[in-house]
Design a protein around this motif. Structure first.
Motif, PDB file in Angstrom:
ATOM      1  N   MET A   1       0.911  12.109  -2.017  1.00  0.00           N
ATOM      2  CA  MET A   1      -0.091  13.176  -1.999  1.00  0.00           C
ATOM      3  C   MET A   1       0.296  14.269  -1.007  1.00  0.00           C
ATOM      4  N   GLU A   2       0.776  13.855   0.172  1.00  0.00           N
ATOM      5  CA  GLU A   2       1.170  14.833   1.190  1.00  0.00           C
ATOM      6  C   GLU A   2       2.337  15.693   0.683  1.00  0.00           C
ATOM      7  N   ILE A   3       3.305  15.030   0.050  1.00  0.00           N
ATOM      8  CA  ILE A   3       4.459  15.757  -0.499  1.00  0.00           C
ATOM      9  C   ILE A   3       4.000  16.733  -1.584  1.00  0.00           C
ATOM     10  N   SER A   4       3.091  16.267  -2.454  1.00  0.00           N
ATOM     11  CA  SER A   4       2.598  17.135  -3.531  1.00  0.00           C
ATOM     12  C   SER A   4       1.906  18.370  -2.969  1.00  0.00           C
ATOM     13  N   ARG A   5       1.130  18.147  -1.917  1.00  0.00           N
ATOM     14  CA  ARG A   5       0.376  19.268  -1.341  1.00  0.00           C
ATOM     15  C   ARG A   5       1.262  20.190  -0.516  1.00  0.00           C
ATOM     16  N   GLU A   6       2.092  19.596   0.372  1.00  0.00           N
ATOM     17  CA  GLU A   6       2.731  20.381   1.433  1.00  0.00           C
ATOM     18  C   GLU A   6       4.236  20.560   1.271  1.00  0.00           C
ATOM     19  N   GLY A   7       4.845  19.782   0.376  1.00  0.00           N
ATOM     20  CA  GLY A   7       6.306  19.807   0.328  1.00  0.00           C
ATOM     21  C   GLY A   7       6.911  19.144   1.550  1.00  0.00           C
ATOM     22  N   ARG A   8       6.134  18.301   2.201  1.00  0.00           N
ATOM     23  CA  ARG A   8       6.609  17.599   3.401  1.00  0.00           C
ATOM     24  C   ARG A   8       6.099  16.165   3.396  1.00  0.00           C
ATOM     25  N   MET A   9       6.857  15.268   4.036  1.00  0.00           N
ATOM     26  CA  MET A   9       6.382  13.911   4.253  1.00  0.00           C
ATOM     27  C   MET A   9       5.264  13.934   5.295  1.00  0.00           C
ATOM     28  N   GLU A  10       4.596  12.795   5.425  1.00  0.00           N
ATOM     29  CA  GLU A  10       3.524  12.728   6.427  1.00  0.00           C
ATOM     30  C   GLU A  10       4.049  12.968   7.842  1.00  0.00           C
ATOM     31  N   ASN A  11       5.327  12.655   8.088  1.00  0.00           N
ATOM     32  CA  ASN A  11       5.894  12.907   9.425  1.00  0.00           C
ATOM     33  C   ASN A  11       6.371  14.350   9.588  1.00  0.00           C
ATOM     34  N   GLY A  12       6.148  15.180   8.561  1.00  0.00           N
ATOM     35  CA  GLY A  12       6.473  16.600   8.670  1.00  0.00           C
ATOM     36  C   GLY A  12       7.832  16.992   8.114  1.00  0.00           C
ATOM     37  N   LEU A  13       8.659  16.006   7.802  1.00  0.00           N
ATOM     38  CA  LEU A  13      10.000  16.306   7.294  1.00  0.00           C
ATOM     39  C   LEU A  13       9.900  16.935   5.893  1.00  0.00           C
ATOM     40  N   VAL A  14      10.684  17.992   5.672  1.00  0.00           N
ATOM     41  CA  VAL A  14      10.656  18.660   4.362  1.00  0.00           C
ATOM     42  C   VAL A  14      11.071  17.672   3.271  1.00  0.00           C
ATOM     43  N   TRP A  15      10.265  17.574   2.233  1.00  0.00           N
ATOM     44  CA  TRP A  15      10.543  16.666   1.100  1.00  0.00           C
ATOM     45  C   TRP A  15       9.635  17.118  -0.033  1.00  0.00           C
ATOM     46  N   SER A  16      10.210  17.604  -1.102  1.00  0.00           N
ATOM     47  CA  SER A  16       9.397  18.361  -2.058  1.00  0.00           C
ATOM     48  C   SER A  16       8.959  17.585  -3.293  1.00  0.00           C
ATOM     49  N   MET A  17       9.619  16.444  -3.587  1.00  0.00           N
ATOM     50  CA  MET A  17       9.236  15.668  -4.769  1.00  0.00           C
ATOM     51  C   MET A  17       9.152  14.185  -4.408  1.00  0.00           C
ATOM     52  N   PRO A  18       8.001  13.547  -4.672  1.00  0.00           N
ATOM     53  CA  PRO A  18       7.878  12.117  -4.379  1.00  0.00           C
ATOM     54  C   PRO A  18       8.924  11.307  -5.155  1.00  0.00           C
ATOM     55  N   VAL A  19       9.425  10.261  -4.519  1.00  0.00           N
ATOM     56  CA  VAL A  19      10.337   9.328  -5.196  1.00  0.00           C
ATOM     57  C   VAL A  19       9.507   8.093  -5.541  1.00  0.00           C
ATOM     58  N   LEU A  20       9.197   7.984  -6.822  1.00  0.00           N
ATOM     59  CA  LEU A  20       8.183   7.023  -7.268  1.00  0.00           C
ATOM     60  C   LEU A  20       8.800   5.926  -8.121  1.00  0.00           C
ATOM     61  N   LEU A  21       8.188   4.749  -8.060  1.00  0.00           N
ATOM     62  CA  LEU A  21       8.587   3.659  -8.953  1.00  0.00           C
ATOM     63  C   LEU A  21       7.434   3.379  -9.920  1.00  0.00           C
ATOM     64  N   PRO A  22       7.559   3.831 -11.172  1.00  0.00           N
ATOM     65  CA  PRO A  22       6.486   3.605 -12.147  1.00  0.00           C
ATOM     66  C   PRO A  22       6.512   2.159 -12.655  1.00  0.00           C
ATOM     67  N   VAL A  23       5.343   1.613 -12.882  1.00  0.00           N
ATOM     68  CA  VAL A  23       5.250   0.268 -13.471  1.00  0.00           C
ATOM     69  C   VAL A  23       4.247   0.301 -14.626  1.00  0.00           C
ATOM     70  N   THR A  24       4.377  -0.665 -15.513  1.00  0.00           N
ATOM     71  CA  THR A  24       3.402  -0.766 -16.609  1.00  0.00           C
ATOM     72  C   THR A  24       2.185  -1.540 -16.108  1.00  0.00           C
ATOM     73  N   ASP A  25       1.093  -1.425 -16.846  1.00  0.00           N
ATOM     74  CA  ASP A  25      -0.104  -2.197 -16.509  1.00  0.00           C
ATOM     75  C   ASP A  25       0.220  -3.687 -16.468  1.00  0.00           C
ATOM     76  N   GLU A  26       0.994  -4.141 -17.481  1.00  0.00           N
ATOM     77  CA  GLU A  26       1.325  -5.561 -17.569  1.00  0.00           C
ATOM     78  C   GLU A  26       2.086  -6.018 -16.329  1.00  0.00           C
ATOM     79  N   GLU A  27       3.070  -5.225 -15.937  1.00  0.00           N
ATOM     80  CA  GLU A  27       3.861  -5.593 -14.761  1.00  0.00           C
ATOM     81  C   GLU A  27       2.972  -5.685 -13.521  1.00  0.00           C
ATOM     82  N   SER A  28       2.075  -4.737 -13.393  1.00  0.00           N
ATOM     83  CA  SER A  28       1.310  -4.678 -12.146  1.00  0.00           C
ATOM     84  C   SER A  28       0.386  -5.882 -11.976  1.00  0.00           C
ATOM     85  N   TYR A  29       0.061  -6.578 -13.109  1.00  0.00           N
ATOM     86  CA  TYR A  29      -0.775  -7.777 -12.992  1.00  0.00           C
ATOM     87  C   TYR A  29      -0.008  -8.952 -12.412  1.00  0.00           C
TER      88      TYR A  29
END
Lengths: 393, 393
Positions: free
Chosen positions: B58-86
């Motif tokens: 969320m911080e990266i999406s809003r500010e283009g920065r990590m919560e520690n302030g370091l510039v980072w413009s796109m989250p690096v995400l690991l998507p999972v399926t509903d089935e996997e998450s159970y």
């Protein structure tokens, strides 16, 4: 941000009143000193407001710096004859005359002589009288005076109107929002190798200040008209007008190569520029200096306050099919057509139009036109007429 | 000096032992995540050593920065399926699989979902599924997990050997004495407009790092073979070899334009580069971003730690008779022949050799040769063979 004045602030030297000055001892000055006075008056040699004395000259010769540590590579000297030096003492006021005109009022601080052999070795790297700068200074003898200049009258109206006013130029840079400006000095009409430097400057900084040196010539040089008017044609046809400024500098070359390159930088720093192109064999003559001697010497100073731009010599490369240099071209010498002053001068002598990759046709045509008209016959500076559409007005 | 790692130091992720991992819950990853893992493992995404969580995203999406302030413009995400998450809870260890191969071991820290409408608007500036990056991420759903990656096995040997090693590359820069290196990213064979950028980079910095992005394509893209081998030909014929380094980056484009430009810069900063060329419509697609949108966004950050190089679009100008751009060319549009991907692709489609001022003949011929041979038929990354004369070995 545009550069601050060298040493911090601009020098302004007032006019001097003419009355009652005829009773003072006189010093006869030559054209080079006349030009130096016009540079001093308008602040282009800031922080200098006087001719320099013995200790300062020695320190500059040894270190390339004034006694206060400020970078300054060539002493600004006022030569006098033996006869003149008998007519005044230290502390006297004296007047400086060019031909029969009173030009400046100065208070003598010091009379001194220099070991000209040592001086030439340090400043020019040679004592050979085949070097035009050495020859010129040796002809003036070894006696000099220093002193505070109380006033300067611009004898030659061209000097006063043609030297660019540093405050006005800085005002123009600020008005246009230029934060970085590359100054380009030249004594020749532009060929494609120069254009390569101009375009790099326009890509890497906000603006290009083309500042042709007009003034005394050595034999074979292009005339002031040819240099300046060919630049006007070139600027009109090939450069972005909003970001290119063309103004002359009246200046007497001494051809001191590396040492003179630093003085060229200081003058452009005073004119507000942030970058200065150090050309191949910059301010050199004949084969007295290597092609990159100025580059090497300038690199030993980190506090000049204006950034040197070093680009290797440009040439046309048949394999690249474009203007290139050794920083970007991987091809061997057989592919390269180098620009040379001799080749360009020969082209005009024999009226052989250069190839488009050597010189733009419009520039060649302008110079041919000038040579076949009366406009090009002026021989001395005080008769020079240049049709200046001055961007500072 | 070459750039320090983003955030200060290089991340290294060890291999994971295979034994006894089959009992752990599994997450199936796609090719994009597989590539992300290879970048994480070798430190190109330093300081990141994990997939990012909700607050960080969320911080990266809003500010283009990590919560520690370091510039980072796109989250690096690991998507999972509903089935996997159970199948796992926060705190569990889990394994990541590509196809049937175990690739990584991760400790789950957080399971979360994102408002993908808001996410796409912030990261891509659009929610249109005509945008290939938006389409791809929306297909993955809105469930993600974050977690510390305890080990990564390079499933695909090409990934491990082809991603440039940041320490080795920095070692090479140091050995060659490069203090400034411009990185150039590309997804196309080089045309003369690219060459203009390369040559400016070689004039203005010590070296040029050409870093073609290989990996998943969208339709109409040049193949990895075509891109890389045409660059090899070009480098061999037209660039100074001692100061130009060519290595691929395996990377899955998301076409996020301005946001992605920053990520491209961070990866090249981690590779030791000091400058990065922001191209026209950098990392863009279709008409989703303006030609200078990336430039404008990047300019709002002053602390990325790698210098953006902004050059306007290059074109061939008939009046200049050379490659030029609006920073140096004063002529009107009628004189200008613009480079366009469509024009270049059409040239290959119809086998019409481009003009020499559009593309070097050797490059055109290499691609035609590849298209008429079997070398160009690989379609998936794990079958890609590139004849790398790796300067890092």
């Amino acid at each position: 941000m545009i550069s601050p004045y060298h040493g911090g602030s601009r020098v302004k030297i007032p006019n001097c009143k003419i009355e009652n000055l005829n009773i003072l001892p006189k010093i006869q000055i030559d054209e080079q000193t006349l030009i130096t006075l016009s540079l001093l008056k308008i602040g282009i040699l800031s922080p200098l407001d006087s001719f320099q004395g013995y200790e300062e000259a020695m320190e500059i010769s040894r270190e390339g710096r004034m006694e206060n540590g400020l970078v300054w590579s060539m002493p600004v000297l006022l030569p006098v004859t033996d006869e003149e030096s008998y007519t005044f003492s230290e502390g006297d006021e004296t007047t400086l005359h060019f031909s029969d005109k009173l030009v400046a009022l100065m208070k003598i601080e010091e009379k001194f002589s220099l070991d000209m052999y040592e001086y030439c070795n340090r400043i020019f790297g040679t004592t050979s009288i085949d070097h035009p700068g050495v020859k010129a200074i040796l002809q003036k003898g070894n006696k000099f005076v220093s002193g505070h200049i109380k006033g300067i009258n611009n004898y030659n109206t061209h000097f006063s109107t043609m030297q660019p006013d540093p405050d006005k130029l800085r005002g123009l840079f600020n008005k246009k929002g230029f934060k970085t400006v590359t100054a380009f000095q030249t004594r020749n009409p532009p060929h494609r190798g120069h254009e390569f430097l101009h375009k790099y400057s326009l890509l890497s900084t906000d603006a290009l200040f083309i500042n042709p040196v007009l003034g005394p010539k050595k034999s074979g040089d292009f005339s002031d008209q040819e240099i300046f008017q060919s630049y006007q044609v070139y600027l009109d046809k090939y450069l972005p007008k909003q970001r290119t400024i063309l103004l002359p500098l009246i200046y007497a070359m001494q051809y001191a190569g590396p040492r003179e390159a630093i003085m060229h930088m200081i003058m452009r720093k005073n004119l507000g520029c942030t970058h200065f192109v150090i050309g191949r064999d910059h301010a050199g003559v004949g084969s007295f200096y290597g092609p990159y001697a100025a580059r090497d010497y300038v690199s030993t100073f980190t506090d000049i306050g204006i950034e040197p731009v070093f680009l290797k010599e440009a040439y046309y490369c048949k394999a690249c099919t474009e203007i290139s240099n050794d920083d970007i071209c991987p091809h061997d010498d057989s592919q390269k057509s180098h620009f040379s002053g001799t080749k360009i001068r020969d082209a005009f002598l024999h009226k052989r139009e250069p190839y488009p990759y050597e010189m733009r046709g419009e520039i060649y045509n302008k110079i041919i036109e000038l040579r076949s008209s009366k406009q090009n016959t002026v021989e001395t500076l005080d008769k020079l007429e240049i049709n200046l559409s001055n961007p500072l007005e």
